[in-house]
Design an enzyme around this catalytic site. Structure first.
Site, PDB file in Angstrom:
ATOM      1  CE  LYS A  96      -4.372  -1.297   0.204  1.00 65.96           C
ATOM      2  NZ  LYS A  96      -5.448  -0.822  -0.636  1.00 65.96           N
ATOM      3  CE  LYS A 108      -8.989 -10.691  -7.250  1.00 65.65           C
ATOM      4  NZ  LYS A 108      -8.539 -10.687  -5.885  1.00 65.65           N
ATOM      5  CE  LYS A 144     -17.992  -1.723  -9.931  1.00 68.05           C
ATOM      6  NZ  LYS A 144     -19.335  -1.581  -9.434  1.00 68.05           N
TER       7      LYS A 144
END
Ligand code: SF4
Length: 324
Positions: free
Chosen positions: A112, A192, A195
């Site tokens: 992250k 993968k 959205k």
């Protein structure tokens, strides 16, 4: 007594085929065997979400999809994380027994930092503590996870164990229910389905929209002309046929390799199968969407039932920690 399952998912709005094949189908099938608690984790979303304008709409659309797929509020508790504020209280209390070094070594924290260097916030490092609070607040014994999430659950187990050793047996150590979530690739055939990447097919699309989306998919790049023989083993449309059209799979592979079927026809076949499989879901969704208070009522009832468990746990935790 059924064993208790907990699982949470971020409020990503309308769900796509990857969510359906990867998690929601599994949620539905666990409902009869376990006492299930399914949560939309809106607070978790804030660790990476800087614009919260669409949050409520996303929660609403996601819950509509969950209900239409078959999550049943009479069998499972369905709610939104922030509607049960005890979770933030437990998060704070658990943070006092969690060494910082445990959190800094979490691989997803390091990822992250790379992904959002402009927003390395305090919540990001405490994410696994909040996740542990989510699970142990309800004394869940089982958490359905994919292999990649096992380190997170191991950390939750360590935190629960540490609390128990300091203050006495309080939390069950949550077990992983290893589930083989299929990795569903998106329309680009590389990443993968997601959205954020815009490579998804939403469950709630119309038949026509589904056909249009499937037609955009990348297929075998070596098949430039209709007469070129194809390689189904490297084609994502072929993989998706495996989920929605399994009985015709061998036939499609033969026809692709011998160029008897073109990619447009093959995609149309897939789109029709997806539409047929999702027809009952789409009909149920339309009925639920026409009831204005449906989602609100389900979430209010879910939060109320979840809070009964949560309040009891918090009282026990505070007593054991000497706060009461
Ligand atoms: S015919 Fe079907 S399986 Fe073969 S490359 Fe085209 S889309 Fe893929």
């Amino acid at each position: 007594m059924k064993r208790r399952v907990f699982s949470g998912a971020r409020p990503t709005g309308r769900q796509h085929l990857g969510n359906y094949l990867g998690a929601i189908q599994n949620y539905v099938s666990l409902q009869d065997e376990y006492d299930c608690i399914y949560c939309i984790v809106d607070i978790h979303a804030l660790t990476s979400l800087e614009d919260t304008g669409g949050l409520q709409r996303n929660i609403h659309e996601m819950m509509l999809d969950w209900l239409a797929v078959g999550l049943d509020p009479r069998k499972s508790i369905l709610f939104v994380q922030s509607h049960v504020p005890e979770v933030t209280e437990l998060h704070t209390l658990l943070s006092m027994v969690t060494p910082l070094s445990w959190l800094l070594r979490v691989p997803t924290f390091k990822e992250k930092i790379k992904l959002q260097p402009q927003n390395v916030n305090y919540g990001l490092v405490g994410y696994p503590v909040l996740m542990t609070a989510d699970i142990v607040l309800y004394k869940a014994e089982v958490v359905p996870v994919g292999e990649d999430q096992i380190p997170h659950l191991e950390l939750a187990r360590e935190i629960a164990r540490r609390f128990n050793s300091l203050f006495g047996d309080t939390f069950p150590e949550p077990e992983a229910k290893l589930t083989s979530f299929p990795l569903v690739l998106g329309l680009d055939g590389k990443e993968k389905m997601s959205k954020q990447l815009g490579n998804d097919i939403e469950l709630a699309l119309s038949d026509e929209e589904t056909i249009a989306r499937v037609m955009e998919a990348v297929t075998d790049p070596a098949r430039r002309y209709r007469d070129d023989p194809g390689h189904p083993e490297i084609c994502n449309i072929f993989r998706l046929q495996g989920y929605f059209n399994p009985f015709q799979l061998d036939n499609i592979a033969d026809q692709c390799r011998s160029a008897k079927i073109g990619c447009v026809d093959c995609k149309m076949l897939l789109a029709q199968e997806i539409n047929a499989a999702l027809k009952p879901f789409r009909e149920r969704r339309a009925v639920l969407a026409a009831k204005p208070r449906c989602v609100t009522d389900v979430l209010a009832d879910g939060a109320q039932r979840a809070r009964v468990i949560a309040r009891k746990t918090i009282k026990e935790v505070k007593q054991k920690m000497g706060l009461i």
